[in-house]
Design a protein around this motif. Structure first.
Motif, PDB file in Angstrom:
ATOM      1  N   PRO A  48       0.803  -1.233   0.000  1.00 23.46           N
ATOM      2  CA  PRO A  48       0.000   0.000   0.000  1.00 23.46           C
ATOM      3  C   PRO A  48       0.832   1.278   0.000  1.00 23.46           C
ATOM      4  N   VAL A  49       2.085   1.224   0.494  1.00 22.37           N
ATOM      5  CA  VAL A  49       2.878   2.449   0.671  1.00 22.37           C
ATOM      6  C   VAL A  49       3.550   2.909  -0.626  1.00 22.37           C
ATOM      7  N   LEU A  50       4.125   1.986  -1.401  1.00 16.64           N
ATOM      8  CA  LEU A  50       4.851   2.392  -2.614  1.00 16.64           C
ATOM      9  C   LEU A  50       3.982   3.174  -3.600  1.00 16.64           C
ATOM     10  N   PRO A  51       2.729   2.739  -3.880  1.00 16.07           N
ATOM     11  CA  PRO A  51       1.901   3.546  -4.791  1.00 16.07           C
ATOM     12  C   PRO A  51       1.729   4.990  -4.305  1.00 16.07           C
ATOM     13  N   GLN A  52       1.682   5.208  -2.976  1.00 18.49           N
ATOM     14  CA  GLN A  52       1.574   6.575  -2.429  1.00 18.49           C
ATOM     15  C   GLN A  52       2.849   7.375  -2.712  1.00 18.49           C
ATOM     16  N   LEU A  53       4.011   6.692  -2.585  1.00 17.43           N
ATOM     17  CA  LEU A  53       5.288   7.380  -2.787  1.00 17.43           C
ATOM     18  C   LEU A  53       5.603   7.628  -4.268  1.00 17.43           C
ATOM     19  N   TYR A  54       4.891   6.941  -5.158  1.00 21.15           N
ATOM     20  CA  TYR A  54       5.092   7.176  -6.597  1.00 21.15           C
ATOM     21  C   TYR A  54       4.326   8.415  -7.078  1.00 21.15           C
ATOM     22  N   ILE A 111      12.474   4.605  12.552  1.00 18.98           N
ATOM     23  CA  ILE A 111      13.177   5.277  11.436  1.00 18.98           C
ATOM     24  C   ILE A 111      12.192   5.651  10.334  1.00 18.98           C
ATOM     25  N   ILE A 112      11.280   4.733  10.018  1.00 21.61           N
ATOM     26  CA  ILE A 112      10.286   4.986   8.960  1.00 21.61           C
ATOM     27  C   ILE A 112       9.380   6.163   9.347  1.00 21.61           C
ATOM     28  N   ILE A 113       8.990   6.214  10.621  1.00 30.39           N
ATOM     29  CA  ILE A 113       8.132   7.317  11.094  1.00 30.39           C
ATOM     30  C   ILE A 113       8.849   8.661  10.985  1.00 30.39           C
ATOM     31  N   LEU A 114      10.152   8.680  11.333  1.00 31.57           N
ATOM     32  CA  LEU A 114      10.911   9.929  11.379  1.00 31.57           C
ATOM     33  C   LEU A 114      11.635  10.255  10.068  1.00 31.57           C
ATOM     34  N   ALA A 115      11.651   9.315   9.114  1.00 32.15           N
ATOM     35  CA  ALA A 115      12.455   9.473   7.892  1.00 32.15           C
ATOM     36  C   ALA A 115      12.058  10.718   7.099  1.00 32.15           C
ATOM     37  N   SER A 116      13.083  11.423   6.644  1.00 33.77           N
ATOM     38  CA  SER A 116      12.846  12.582   5.780  1.00 33.77           C
ATOM     39  C   SER A 116      13.532  12.386   4.429  1.00 33.77           C
ATOM     40  N   GLN A 117      14.364  11.331   4.333  1.00 36.56           N
ATOM     41  CA  GLN A 117      15.087  11.039   3.089  1.00 36.56           C
ATOM     42  C   GLN A 117      14.981   9.552   2.759  1.00 36.56           C
ATOM     43  N   LEU A 118      15.155   9.240   1.481  1.00 34.53           N
ATOM     44  CA  LEU A 118      14.971   7.872   1.001  1.00 34.53           C
ATOM     45  C   LEU A 118      15.966   6.897   1.626  1.00 34.53           C
ATOM     46  N   TRP A 119      17.220   7.313   1.821  1.00 36.06           N
ATOM     47  CA  TRP A 119      18.220   6.385   2.325  1.00 36.06           C
ATOM     48  C   TRP A 119      17.876   5.876   3.725  1.00 36.06           C
ATOM     49  N   LEU A 120      17.133   6.677   4.491  1.00 32.29           N
ATOM     50  CA  LEU A 120      16.709   6.239   5.821  1.00 32.29           C
ATOM     51  C   LEU A 120      15.687   5.101   5.715  1.00 32.29           C
ATOM     52  N   ILE A 121      14.821   5.172   4.704  1.00 34.87           N
ATOM     53  CA  ILE A 121      13.861   4.080   4.484  1.00 34.87           C
ATOM     54  C   ILE A 121      14.613   2.823   4.050  1.00 34.87           C
ATOM     55  N   TYR A 122      15.638   2.983   3.199  1.00 35.22           N
ATOM     56  CA  TYR A 122      16.487   1.840   2.819  1.00 35.22           C
ATOM     57  C   TYR A 122      17.064   1.169   4.071  1.00 35.22           C
ATOM     58  N   ASN A 178      -2.838   6.976   6.985  1.00 34.76           N
ATOM     59  CA  ASN A 178      -1.735   7.636   6.291  1.00 34.76           C
ATOM     60  C   ASN A 178      -0.414   6.948   6.656  1.00 34.76           C
ATOM     61  N   TYR A 179       0.643   7.366   5.990  1.00 32.82           N
ATOM     62  CA  TYR A 179       1.968   6.758   6.125  1.00 32.82           C
ATOM     63  C   TYR A 179       2.421   6.652   7.586  1.00 32.82           C
ATOM     64  N   THR A 180       2.324   7.729   8.343  1.00 32.06           N
ATOM     65  CA  THR A 180       2.835   7.769   9.719  1.00 32.06           C
ATOM     66  C   THR A 180       2.001   6.917  10.659  1.00 32.06           C
ATOM     67  N   ALA A 181       0.677   7.043  10.596  1.00 34.24           N
ATOM     68  CA  ALA A 181      -0.207   6.273  11.485  1.00 34.24           C
ATOM     69  C   ALA A 181      -0.042   4.773  11.236  1.00 34.24           C
ATOM     70  N   PHE A 182       0.109   4.387   9.971  1.00 38.54           N
ATOM     71  CA  PHE A 182       0.326   2.988   9.587  1.00 38.54           C
ATOM     72  C   PHE A 182       1.569   2.442  10.282  1.00 38.54           C
ATOM     73  N   ALA A 183       2.672   3.173  10.222  1.00 38.13           N
ATOM     74  CA  ALA A 183       3.933   2.726  10.830  1.00 38.13           C
ATOM     75  C   ALA A 183       3.825   2.659  12.358  1.00 38.13           C
TER      76      ALA A 183
END
Length: 475
Positions: A48-54, A111-122, A178-183
């Protein structure tokens, strides 16, 4: 009310097996399986998350290539986590290891909740992958060691079932949050695991192996009840531990005999075809597939239906696998998956050739639902089951390590390459490639996978060695 030990007379001069109280076996297994729910949410989070980020208005816009790394890095982390988890559980204990495994799950969600950049999600996906890989080794080990013979089947099926519960939960939460509540909710699952599992006893088998028999007796009293006499069961565990310590095996033992080579081929072949069926591509990209299909139902709703079907079918599989046999279910599974993938590829072929598919809006959902049903009754659970059945005790640990590493490497390969295949070859050809692999799998199962239903370890080894005909004709 406590169940009392029952010895119902004699069977062939031997006292009938006593039965203990089941309550704490189920409570401890359910508590441990909260981590399996966490595994399921981690696996399905990308769907569900990737389609939102695209989307162009997302807080973090990523490309499909970057999205494939977000999905597949979990598998690389799982390889890194699975390898040391067995020795870690042997040294620290099953309970302490499982409690420690909550850390990578919680850290990744923070990390996912606080991430502001892609490398943090990696980084977060790799970290949670390490937890997933280790949990897939340690949770089933703990459950198998606390369960008595009469509950081992149902409790053993609980791990896979709770992974499907986690997948369903991720699809539902991803559709309404939403993204944050999900995490945050995903992180709370691990908090729930810690809050419940810290009260559970250690594995009595591990305590026996550590020569801590008084503690093992106390743990056994919790799991079996005060009226159960654990002396025989603990003595058997001690004998097995002593026998295993005398038989140190190496990788070379897996190819030394005909039986060992056939067992290795069947086990690794099962893992190979399980993952190259495309199952994790389907789980990781379910919403994306339905969006591309333009089916008549909302993609999020379609993915939830598929997850519900997978969960229900996993329960059915646990009930029928000991009745129907491994081999027939595997052949049925791969055959139906083949048909489903051909149908799905054909739908995308018609759609891409600009044919009218308005009357076929039901086909993607039907095909993927059938695919999930077929996977859940055969190609999903049985390769893991065979891994535990075709190897003798002395080579099981080495063989399991190789099989788990192969499995997660193939998860990485499929989830990383699926978006590129989809874009470069088209969805139709991509699904037809998976269908071709399932056709090969059906032949492989027929010729190379032994039937292990109702057979002892010794009988399985004799069949693999080729002594079956001799044994049957012997007077």
């Amino acid at each position: 009310m406590e169940e009392r030990m029952e010895v119902s007379g004699m069977i062939n001069g031997v006292p009938a097996r006593q039965e203990g109280r089941k309550l704490w076996q189920y409570l401890a297994s359910l508590s441990a399986c909260l981590m399996a729910v966490g595994v399921g949410t981690a696996l399905a989070w990308t769907s569900p998350v990737l389609p939102q980020l695209y989307e162009k208005n997302s807080w973090l816009v990523i490309t499909e290539e970057q999205g494939s790394w977000v999905s597949s890095l979990l598998a690389l982390g799982a390889i890194a986590g699975a390898v040391p988890s067995g020795p870690m559980a042997d040294k620290l204990g099953r309970k302490k290891t499982l409690l420690l495994l909550a850390a990578p799950f919680l850290l990744s969600w923070v990390i996912i909740i606080l991430a502001s950049q892609l490398w943090l999600i990696y980084v977060a996906r790799f970290i949670v992958g390490a937890g997933v890989g280790a949990a897939c080794v340690v949770v089933p080990t703990y459950i198998s060691e606390i369960a008595e013979t009469s509950t081992r089947g149902s409790l053993g099926a609980m791990f896979q079932l709770n992974i499907t519960v986690g997948i369903l939960l991720a699809f539902v939460l991803g559709a309404v949050m939403n993204y944050t509540a999900f995490a945050i909710v995903c992180a709370l699952i691990e908090v729930g695991f810690l809050a419940s599992f810290m009260w559970m006893p250690e594995s009595p088998i591990w305590l026996v192996n550590q020569k801590r028999k008084p503690e093992a007796t106390v743990a056994m009293a919790v799991f079996r009840g005060d009226s159960y006499d654990p002396s025989e069961e603990l003595a058997e565990a001690q004998r097995e531990a002593e026998a295993a310590s005398l038989k140190k095996s190496t990788v070379f033992d897996l190819v030394r005999t005909v039986a060992a080579r056939k067992a290795l081929l069947a086990s690794l072949g099962g893992m190979f075809f399980q993952q190259l069926s495309g199952i994790n591509a389907v789980i990781f990209y379910t919403v994306t597939i339905f969006q591309a299909a333009g089916s008549s139902m909302a993609p999020e709703i379609s993915s939830i239906i598929v997850a519900i079907v997978q969960m229900v079918t996993t329960v059915v599989a646990a009930v029928i696998v000991d009745r129907a046999g491994r081999k027939p279910l595997l052949i049925l599974s791969s055959s139906v998956m083949l048909i489903s993938l051909v149908a799905l590829g054909s739908y995308f072929n018609l759609k891409e050739s600009e044919s009218d598919v308005s009357n076929l809006g039901w086909l993607p959902l039907t095909s993927l639902t059938l695919f999930m049903i077929a996977f859940s009754i055969g190609m999903g659970p049985i390769p893991w089951m065979l891994m535990g059945e075709v190897f003798p005790a002395e080579t099981k640990a080495v063989a399991s390590g190789i099989a788990v590493m192969l499995n997660w490497f193939l998860v990485f390969l499929v989830t990383k390459s699926f978006p590129m295949m989809n874009k470069g070859l088209g969805a139709d050809v991509t699904f037809w490639i998976f269908a071709t692999i399932m056709a090969i799998a059906t032949g492989f199962i027929y010729f190379f996978v032994p039937e292990t239903k109702g057979k002892t370890s010794q009988e399985i080894q004799e069949e693999l060695q080729g002594n079956v005909r001799l044994n049957k004709t012997r007077p």
